[in-house]
Design a protein around this motif. Structure first.
Motif, PDB file in Angstrom:
ATOM      1  N   ILE A   6       0.928  -1.048   0.040  1.00 33.62           N
ATOM      2  CA  ILE A   6      -0.044  -0.197   0.015  1.00 33.62           C
ATOM      3  C   ILE A   6       1.141   1.514  -0.058  1.00 33.62           C
ATOM      4  O   ILE A   6       0.477   2.863  -0.889  1.00 33.62           O
ATOM      5  CB  ILE A   6      -0.905   0.171   1.713  1.00 33.62           C
ATOM      6  CG1 ILE A   6      -2.099  -0.960   1.098  1.00 33.62           C
ATOM      7  CG2 ILE A   6      -1.712   1.417   1.231  1.00 33.62           C
ATOM      8  CD1 ILE A   6      -2.892  -1.505   0.096  1.00 33.62           C
ATOM      9  N   GLN A   7       1.668   1.406   1.265  1.00 30.14           N
ATOM     10  CA  GLN A   7       3.018   2.218   0.715  1.00 30.14           C
ATOM     11  C   GLN A   7       4.242   2.466   0.403  1.00 30.14           C
ATOM     12  O   GLN A   7       3.822   3.953  -0.303  1.00 30.14           O
ATOM     13  CB  GLN A   7       3.551   2.270   2.161  1.00 30.14           C
ATOM     14  CG  GLN A   7       3.060   2.036   3.850  1.00 30.14           C
ATOM     15  CD  GLN A   7       3.845   2.231   4.631  1.00 30.14           C
ATOM     16  OE1 GLN A   7       4.599   1.543   3.927  1.00 30.14           O
ATOM     17  NE2 GLN A   7       2.371   1.922   5.712  1.00 30.14           N
ATOM     18  N   ILE A  43      -0.798   3.900  -3.092  1.00 33.13           N
ATOM     19  CA  ILE A  43      -0.783   5.714  -2.818  1.00 33.13           C
ATOM     20  C   ILE A  43       0.467   6.031  -3.507  1.00 33.13           C
ATOM     21  O   ILE A  43      -0.400   7.226  -4.317  1.00 33.13           O
ATOM     22  CB  ILE A  43      -0.238   5.724  -1.321  1.00 33.13           C
ATOM     23  CG1 ILE A  43      -1.794   5.153   0.078  1.00 33.13           C
ATOM     24  CG2 ILE A  43      -0.166   6.628  -0.935  1.00 33.13           C
ATOM     25  CD1 ILE A  43      -2.823   5.355  -0.362  1.00 33.13           C
ATOM     26  N   ASP A  44       0.916   5.479  -4.219  1.00 25.98           N
ATOM     27  CA  ASP A  44       1.875   6.103  -5.041  1.00 25.98           C
ATOM     28  C   ASP A  44       1.223   6.691  -6.449  1.00 25.98           C
ATOM     29  O   ASP A  44       1.015   7.333  -7.270  1.00 25.98           O
ATOM     30  CB  ASP A  44       3.215   5.264  -5.583  1.00 25.98           C
ATOM     31  CG  ASP A  44       3.685   6.108  -6.928  1.00 25.98           C
ATOM     32  OD1 ASP A  44       3.921   7.422  -6.337  1.00 25.98           O
ATOM     33  OD2 ASP A  44       3.907   5.810  -7.577  1.00 25.98           O
ATOM     34  N   SER A  82      -3.181   8.685  -6.180  1.00 23.49           N
ATOM     35  CA  SER A  82      -2.772   9.696  -5.800  1.00 23.49           C
ATOM     36  C   SER A  82      -2.565  11.319  -4.850  1.00 23.49           C
ATOM     37  O   SER A  82      -3.084  12.039  -3.886  1.00 23.49           O
ATOM     38  CB  SER A  82      -1.412  10.407  -6.387  1.00 23.49           C
ATOM     39  OG  SER A  82      -1.975  10.543  -7.834  1.00 23.49           O
ATOM     40  N   LEU A 112      -8.548   7.694  -5.408  1.00 23.66           N
ATOM     41  CA  LEU A 112      -8.013   6.700  -4.303  1.00 23.66           C
ATOM     42  C   LEU A 112      -9.544   6.130  -4.251  1.00 23.66           C
ATOM     43  O   LEU A 112     -10.349   4.640  -3.918  1.00 23.66           O
ATOM     44  CB  LEU A 112      -8.099   6.806  -2.997  1.00 23.66           C
ATOM     45  CG  LEU A 112      -7.555   5.625  -1.945  1.00 23.66           C
ATOM     46  CD1 LEU A 112      -6.822   4.602  -2.043  1.00 23.66           C
ATOM     47  CD2 LEU A 112      -7.121   6.534  -0.720  1.00 23.66           C
ATOM     48  N   HIS A 150      -7.725  11.133   6.675  1.00 26.34           N
ATOM     49  CA  HIS A 150      -6.860  10.748   5.883  1.00 26.34           C
ATOM     50  C   HIS A 150      -6.553   9.646   4.579  1.00 26.34           C
ATOM     51  O   HIS A 150      -6.509   8.925   5.289  1.00 26.34           O
ATOM     52  CB  HIS A 150      -5.259  10.811   6.753  1.00 26.34           C
ATOM     53  CG  HIS A 150      -3.852  11.210   5.893  1.00 26.34           C
ATOM     54  ND1 HIS A 150      -3.374  10.002   5.409  1.00 26.34           N
ATOM     55  CD2 HIS A 150      -3.452  12.370   5.717  1.00 26.34           C
ATOM     56  CE1 HIS A 150      -2.440  10.172   4.811  1.00 26.34           C
ATOM     57  NE2 HIS A 150      -2.346  11.649   5.401  1.00 26.34           N
ATOM     58  N   THR A 205      -3.857   7.856   3.654  1.00 27.92           N
ATOM     59  CA  THR A 205      -2.854   6.609   3.669  1.00 27.92           C
ATOM     60  C   THR A 205      -3.474   6.274   4.748  1.00 27.92           C
ATOM     61  O   THR A 205      -4.025   5.231   4.292  1.00 27.92           O
ATOM     62  CB  THR A 205      -1.998   7.037   3.290  1.00 27.92           C
ATOM     63  OG1 THR A 205      -1.497   8.103   2.342  1.00 27.92           O
ATOM     64  CG2 THR A 205      -1.091   6.348   3.735  1.00 27.92           C
ATOM     65  N   GLU A 227      -4.848   2.254   5.034  1.00 23.07           N
ATOM     66  CA  GLU A 227      -3.538   1.165   5.606  1.00 23.07           C
ATOM     67  C   GLU A 227      -4.661   0.765   6.687  1.00 23.07           C
ATOM     68  O   GLU A 227      -4.833  -1.172   7.166  1.00 23.07           O
ATOM     69  CB  GLU A 227      -2.859   2.029   6.831  1.00 23.07           C
ATOM     70  CG  GLU A 227      -1.597   2.369   5.707  1.00 23.07           C
ATOM     71  CD  GLU A 227      -0.988   3.117   6.271  1.00 23.07           C
ATOM     72  OE1 GLU A 227      -1.269   3.261   7.605  1.00 23.07           O
ATOM     73  OE2 GLU A 227       0.379   3.482   5.987  1.00 23.07           O
TER      74      GLU A 227
END
Length: 328
Positions: A235-236, A240-241, A244, A249, A314, A316, A320
């Motif tokens: 994910i990180q 997420i990249d 963005s 998302l 948020h 991210t 997560e």
């Protein structure tokens, strides 16, 4: 050539209403036809014009054979005028020329029709000039404005038009058009469900970002099934990249919903309803990993994540939290 009967399946309500107006000779001074690309705006414009000029109309259907119908179809009728954007917009000079044309007496009758395609692309000056034109209608003049974005049209113009709202195209119809254009049945199915707007669905076939998005969904599911401890890192570092911003998302969550709904369809032996047709092998593998209860719970978790995202959670952290919940 378009016929009212051909449009009935696509736009039953609009077709019935307009045909009744024509049959009862209750044609409005101005129409605003709102609908996505492919919903039938231009066809309706042509049909209204033909129905007003054709001398052999039967049951509200123009004949498509007389000289009037043929000249309208070819764009050569002296009393039917089309206006389309000149470059990126419809300019004031185009509306001024239209007004000038309409000061002359009709070439063959007093009936005149003008059709403005992409009416939302009029410049401010052009829109104000058109407004004055609409405020002083001649008795046998019919204006037909067509748009995909009525919000961009002046309220004062909209108030002088009878609005015809066209319903969005069904995914089945969009899929059939895409397949006729050479897009594979598997992709046509996916694109038509994700983007029922025909033009946007076409664009997905050439969109590398979307192709990567679809691949990431499959990779995420595979990671959850075989290497759950690596999910957060995935994910990180990748998810997420690529997704963005908040809108992207949110779109990724929609794709996940389609994936888990496909698992439901497979469990119900409704394979023809599956959206990710190109990934049937991966779906079958997922089907054995996720129980029906897991699938239902996961869909609820994704919907909750979408809600949190809309409430300015948020991005991210929302993602997560979701994958940690999906690992349980």
């Amino acid at each position: 050539m378009a016929k009212w009967s051909n449009l009935t399946e696509r736009q039953p309500i609009a077709t019935k209403m307009l045909k009744q107006m024509l049959l009862r000779n209750r044609v409005a001074h101005a129409y605003l036809i709102q609908g996505d690309e492919g919903t039938g705006k231009k066809e309706i414009g042509y049909l209204i014009a033909k129905s007003l000029f054709c001398q052999q109309v039967r049951d509200g259907e123009p004949c498509d054979q007389c000289i009037e119908c043929n000249r309208i179809e070819s764009g050569n009728h002296p009393d039917v005028h089309w206006i389309q954007p000149d470059g990126a917009s419809i300019k004031i000079d185009q509306i001024a020329q239209l007004q000038k044309e309409f000061t002359y007496k009709g070439m063959e009758s007093n009936q005149k029709v003008y059709l403005i395609y992409h009416a939302d692309l009029m410049t401010a000056n052009a829109a104000n000039r058109l407004l004055k034109f609409l405020e002083e209608p001649s008795q046998k003049t019919t204006a037909i404005l067509m748009t995909e974005n009525s919000q961009a049209i002046l309220d004062t113009i909209k108030s002088r038009c009878q609005t015809i709202m066209l319903k969005p195209l069904s995914p089945t119809y969009v899929q059939s058009i895409l397949e006729e254009e050479g897009i594979s049945p598997e992709n046509a199915r996916l694109f038509s469900v994700i983007m029922p707007n025909l033009q946007q669905a076409r664009e997905l076939d050439q969109d590398e970002w979307f192709a990567q998005a679809r691949s990431l969904v499959v990779q995420l599911i595979g990671t959850l099934q075989s290497n759950p401890d690596e999910t957060l890192l995935f994910i990180q570092k990748q998810w997420i990249d690529h997704f963005s911003d908040r809108d992207k998302l949110n779109f990724s969550l929609d794709l996940l919903i389609y994936w888990f709904k496909d698992l439901v369809y497979l469990n119900l032996d409704q394979d023809d309803q599956v959206v990710f047709q190109s990934y049937l092998k991966e779906l079958e593998q997922a089907r054995w990993h996720w129980s029906q209860a897991d699938i239902v719970e996961t869909l609820a978790l994704i919907l909750e994540a979408k809600k949190q995202l809309m409430q300015n959670g948020h991005p991210t952290l929302v993602m997560e939290k979701l994958v940690l919940q999906m690992q349980r």
